[in-house]
Design a protein around this motif. Structure first.
Motif, PDB file in Angstrom:
ATOM      1  N   PRO A  56       0.761  -1.395  -0.019  1.00 56.42           N
ATOM      2  CA  PRO A  56      -0.079  -0.064  -0.093  1.00 56.42           C
ATOM      3  C   PRO A  56       0.863   1.245  -0.006  1.00 56.42           C
ATOM      4  N   VAL A  57       0.473   2.113  -0.878  1.00 58.09           N
ATOM      5  CA  VAL A  57       1.064   3.520  -0.621  1.00 58.09           C
ATOM      6  C   VAL A  57       0.956   4.096   0.420  1.00 58.09           C
ATOM      7  N   ASP A  58      -0.032   4.281   1.323  1.00 57.52           N
ATOM      8  CA  ASP A  58      -0.121   4.828   2.304  1.00 57.52           C
ATOM      9  C   ASP A  58      -0.492   3.823   3.560  1.00 57.52           C
ATOM     10  N   PRO A  59       0.516   3.092   4.312  1.00 52.78           N
ATOM     11  CA  PRO A  59       0.136   2.006   5.148  1.00 52.78           C
ATOM     12  C   PRO A  59      -0.909   2.407   6.141  1.00 52.78           C
ATOM     13  N   ASP A  60      -1.119   3.590   6.700  1.00 52.05           N
ATOM     14  CA  ASP A  60      -2.081   3.924   7.575  1.00 52.05           C
ATOM     15  C   ASP A  60      -3.520   4.086   6.979  1.00 52.05           C
ATOM     16  N   ARG A  61      -3.564   3.792   5.646  1.00 50.25           N
ATOM     17  CA  ARG A  61      -5.222   3.662   5.348  1.00 50.25           C
ATOM     18  C   ARG A  61      -5.197   2.361   4.486  1.00 50.25           C
ATOM     19  N   VAL A  62      -5.118   1.282   5.191  1.00 53.15           N
ATOM     20  CA  VAL A  62      -5.396  -0.169   4.719  1.00 53.15           C
ATOM     21  C   VAL A  62      -6.718  -0.622   5.285  1.00 53.15           C
ATOM     22  N   ASP A  63      -7.674  -0.805   4.276  1.00 48.89           N
ATOM     23  CA  ASP A  63      -8.838  -0.895   4.483  1.00 48.89           C
ATOM     24  C   ASP A  63      -9.132  -2.428   5.064  1.00 48.89           C
ATOM     25  N   ALA A  64     -10.459  -2.733   5.444  1.00 47.05           N
ATOM     26  CA  ALA A  64     -10.437  -4.080   6.235  1.00 47.05           C
ATOM     27  C   ALA A  64     -10.155  -5.172   5.509  1.00 47.05           C
ATOM     28  N   SER A  65     -10.347  -5.194   4.276  1.00 45.09           N
ATOM     29  CA  SER A  65     -10.348  -6.410   3.129  1.00 45.09           C
ATOM     30  C   SER A  65      -8.780  -6.636   3.052  1.00 45.09           C
ATOM     31  N   GLN A  66      -7.967  -5.751   2.958  1.00 45.09           N
ATOM     32  CA  GLN A  66      -6.630  -6.131   3.004  1.00 45.09           C
ATOM     33  C   GLN A  66      -5.806  -6.328   4.478  1.00 45.09           C
ATOM     34  N   ALA A  67      -6.684  -5.883   5.476  1.00 47.65           N
ATOM     35  CA  ALA A  67      -6.065  -6.074   6.993  1.00 47.65           C
ATOM     36  C   ALA A  67      -6.291  -7.670   7.362  1.00 47.65           C
ATOM     37  N   THR A  68      -7.554  -8.274   6.781  1.00 46.59           N
ATOM     38  CA  THR A  68      -7.896  -9.437   7.178  1.00 46.59           C
ATOM     39  C   THR A  68      -7.396 -10.351   6.151  1.00 46.59           C
ATOM     40  N   GLN A  69      -6.606 -11.071   6.524  1.00 49.99           N
ATOM     41  CA  GLN A  69      -5.788 -11.964   5.110  1.00 49.99           C
ATOM     42  C   GLN A  69      -6.507 -13.365   5.348  1.00 49.99           C
ATOM     43  N   ALA A  70      -6.705 -13.838   4.046  1.00 45.16           N
ATOM     44  CA  ALA A  70      -7.117 -15.397   4.311  1.00 45.16           C
ATOM     45  C   ALA A  70      -5.918 -16.397   4.187  1.00 45.16           C
ATOM     46  N   GLU A  71      -5.869 -17.663   4.713  1.00 43.28           N
ATOM     47  CA  GLU A  71      -4.764 -18.459   4.715  1.00 43.28           C
ATOM     48  C   GLU A  71      -5.302 -19.157   3.322  1.00 43.28           C
ATOM     49  N   GLY A  72      -3.913 -19.751   2.661  1.00 37.54           N
ATOM     50  CA  GLY A  72      -4.343 -20.635   1.478  1.00 37.54           C
ATOM     51  C   GLY A  72      -4.940 -19.945   0.148  1.00 37.54           C
ATOM     52  N   GLY A  73      -5.085 -20.904  -0.629  1.00 37.83           N
ATOM     53  CA  GLY A  73      -5.686 -20.503  -1.883  1.00 37.83           C
ATOM     54  C   GLY A  73      -4.636 -20.215  -3.119  1.00 37.83           C
ATOM     55  N   ILE A  74      -4.934 -19.929  -4.211  1.00 34.21           N
ATOM     56  CA  ILE A  74      -4.413 -19.713  -5.410  1.00 34.21           C
ATOM     57  C   ILE A  74      -4.613 -18.357  -5.813  1.00 34.21           C
ATOM     58  N   ILE A  75      -3.806 -17.569  -6.158  1.00 36.51           N
ATOM     59  CA  ILE A  75      -4.279 -16.375  -7.110  1.00 36.51           C
ATOM     60  C   ILE A  75      -3.605 -16.383  -8.302  1.00 36.51           C
ATOM     61  N   GLU A  76      -4.287 -16.283  -9.437  1.00 36.29           N
ATOM     62  CA  GLU A  76      -3.772 -16.458 -10.646  1.00 36.29           C
ATOM     63  C   GLU A  76      -4.099 -15.038 -11.442  1.00 36.29           C
ATOM     64  N   LEU A  77      -2.948 -14.556 -11.979  1.00 39.11           N
ATOM     65  CA  LEU A  77      -2.983 -13.130 -12.750  1.00 39.11           C
ATOM     66  C   LEU A  77      -2.728 -13.280 -14.123  1.00 39.11           C
ATOM     67  N   HIS A  78      -3.741 -12.922 -14.906  1.00 41.73           N
ATOM     68  CA  HIS A  78      -3.665 -12.985 -16.355  1.00 41.73           C
ATOM     69  C   HIS A  78      -3.050 -11.630 -16.805  1.00 41.73           C
ATOM     70  N   VAL A  79      -1.900 -11.582 -17.294  1.00 40.51           N
ATOM     71  CA  VAL A  79      -1.207 -10.425 -17.443  1.00 40.51           C
ATOM     72  C   VAL A  79      -1.277 -10.380 -19.124  1.00 40.51           C
ATOM     73  N   PRO A  80      -1.597  -9.188 -19.854  1.00 44.06           N
ATOM     74  CA  PRO A  80      -1.466  -8.888 -21.299  1.00 44.06           C
ATOM     75  C   PRO A  80      -0.013  -8.495 -21.469  1.00 44.06           C
ATOM     76  N   ILE A  81       0.793  -8.964 -22.469  1.00 41.51           N
ATOM     77  CA  ILE A  81       2.314  -8.678 -22.655  1.00 41.51           C
ATOM     78  C   ILE A  81       2.376  -7.006 -22.988  1.00 41.51           C
ATOM     79  N   ARG A  82       1.355  -6.413 -23.312  1.00 42.75           N
ATOM     80  CA  ARG A  82       1.577  -4.899 -23.642  1.00 42.75           C
ATOM     81  C   ARG A  82       1.635  -4.241 -22.118  1.00 42.75           C
ATOM     82  N   LEU A  83       1.377  -4.853 -21.043  1.00 44.02           N
ATOM     83  CA  LEU A  83       1.603  -4.101 -19.754  1.00 44.02           C
ATOM     84  C   LEU A  83       3.076  -4.026 -19.483  1.00 44.02           C
TER      85      LEU A  83
END
Length: 283
Positions: A56-83
C-alpha cells in the motif's frame, strides 16, 4: 491496477465482477500467486510464480479487506504482454512496481520447468504449468478445475509415455478412469485440441478456448422513449402492451381454434336482467 473492468473467475464457480476480484486478491496476499502472460488474442506466452506482492502507498489507510488476510488458496494473474512493455506503468502504479519488474524479468529469461521424463509423477512446477495452460479437465463437457484434477499421461506411463508438458493434461478422477479402465482413448491434435474416442468408436473433438479471450463488444441499449409534457411515454406503453399480449393460440385436438377467452374483468360477467314476459299469466 484498475485499468479495466474485465471480470475475474472463481474456479468451479464462475465469473465475478472486477470489484469482487480485486477484493479477493487483496485478502489473499499470503496465498500462492501465479501469473500467465498472454498475447492480444489471449494465448499463453509464459507462466510462472511470483513471490512479490503489491504494498500500500499509505500503510495507515489500509481497509478491512486488506487487513484481514485469508490463509491458503491460489491467485492467478492474467497479464497482457503490452502491460510489461509499458515503461510508464510502474511509475503510475508504484505499489505494483516490484510485481511488474519481477514478471518482466522472468518473461525475459524464460526459465521453463525441468522434469525427469522417466519420473512417474510430475513435479510441482510441471503440475502448475499444466494447470495454468488448460484450466479445466480436458474431457468433453467437463468443467472440473485443473487444480482438482489428476495429471493424466496422454500416452500411459506404463506404456512408455514420458512425463513432459506435451504428454500431460489435467483429467478429473472420473474421466481419468474412463481412459484407464473403461475403454476411452485420447489423442492430441495440437496444443489446445484433443480427440476422445469412446469404446464404441465415436470421436468427440475438444477445442479448449484461449486462456484470456477478449470480451465481446457491449450490446447497445435501446433508445430512450420520448415522453410528452405530462411525462407519459406513448412509445414505451405501446411496446409494453405489445409484449404483454399473449402469442399462444389454443386449439382443439383436431386443430380447430378454441373460442376466445373473456378479457380481464369479464371472467364472471354479471347476468342480464330478466326480460318482462310479453303475456302475463291470467292470475
Amino acid at each position: 491496477l484498475g485499468l479495466d473492468e474485465q471480470p475475474g473467475e472463481l474456479a468451479g464457480w464462475g465469473a465475478v465482477t472486477a470489484a469482487v476480484a480485486r477484493t479477493i486478491v487483496a485478502r489473499h496476499r499470503r496465498s500462492e500467486w501465479r501469473f500467465a502472460i498472454h498475447d492480444e488474442h489471449g494465448q499463453l506466452l509464459f507462466d510462472g510464480i511470483t513471490r512479490h506482492r503489491p504494498h500500500p502507498v499509505d500503510p495507515d489507510r489500509v481497509d478491512a479487506s486488506q487487513a484481514t488476510q485469508a490463509e491458503g488458496g491460489i491467485i492467478e494473474l492474467h497479464v497482457p504482454i503490452r502491460l510489461l512493455t509499458d515503461p510508464d506503468l510502474a511509475r503510475q502504479h508504484p505499489s505494483w512496481a516490484g510485481v511488474l519488474a519481477d514478471l518482466a524479468t522472468q518473461h525475459a529469461t524464460q526459465h521453463r520447468p525441468t522434469q525427469d521424463p522417466a519420473a512417474r509423477y510430475p513435479g510441482r512446477a510441471l503440475r502448475r504449468h499444466s494447470q495454468i495452460t488448460y484450466q479445466t479437465c480436458i474431457f468433453p463437457g467437463c468443467r472440473r478445475p485443473a487444480t482438482d484434477s489428476d495429471q493424466d499421461h496422454l500416452r500411459d506411463h506404463a506404456l512408455g509415455g514420458p512425463t513432459t508438458p506435451e504428454n500431460l493434461a489435467p483429467a478429473c478422477r472420473h474421466d481419468h478412469m474412463n481412459k484407464t479402465a473403461r475403454g476411452w482413448r485420447v489423442r492430441r491434435i495440437d496444443q489446445r485440441s484433443f480427440v476422445w474416442i469412446s469404446p464404441l468408436g465415436r470421436r468427440h473433438r475438444v477445442h479448449l478456448p484461449a486462456l484470456a479471450p477478449p470480451l465481446p463488444p457491449p450490446q447497445p441499449r435501446p433508445p430512450e422513449p420520448h415522453a410528452d409534457q405530462s411525462g407519459h411515454s406513448s412509445a414505451y406503453d405501446a411496446a409494453a402492451d405489445a409484449s404483454s399480449r399473449p402469442t399462444f393460440r389454443p386449439v382443439t385436438q383436431r386443430g380447430r381454434p378454441l373460442a376466445a377467452t373473456p378479457a380481464d374483468g369479464e371472467l364472471h360477467p354479471s347476468p342480464d336482467p330478466p326480460k318482462p314476459d310479453p303475456e302475463p299469466p291470467p292470475f
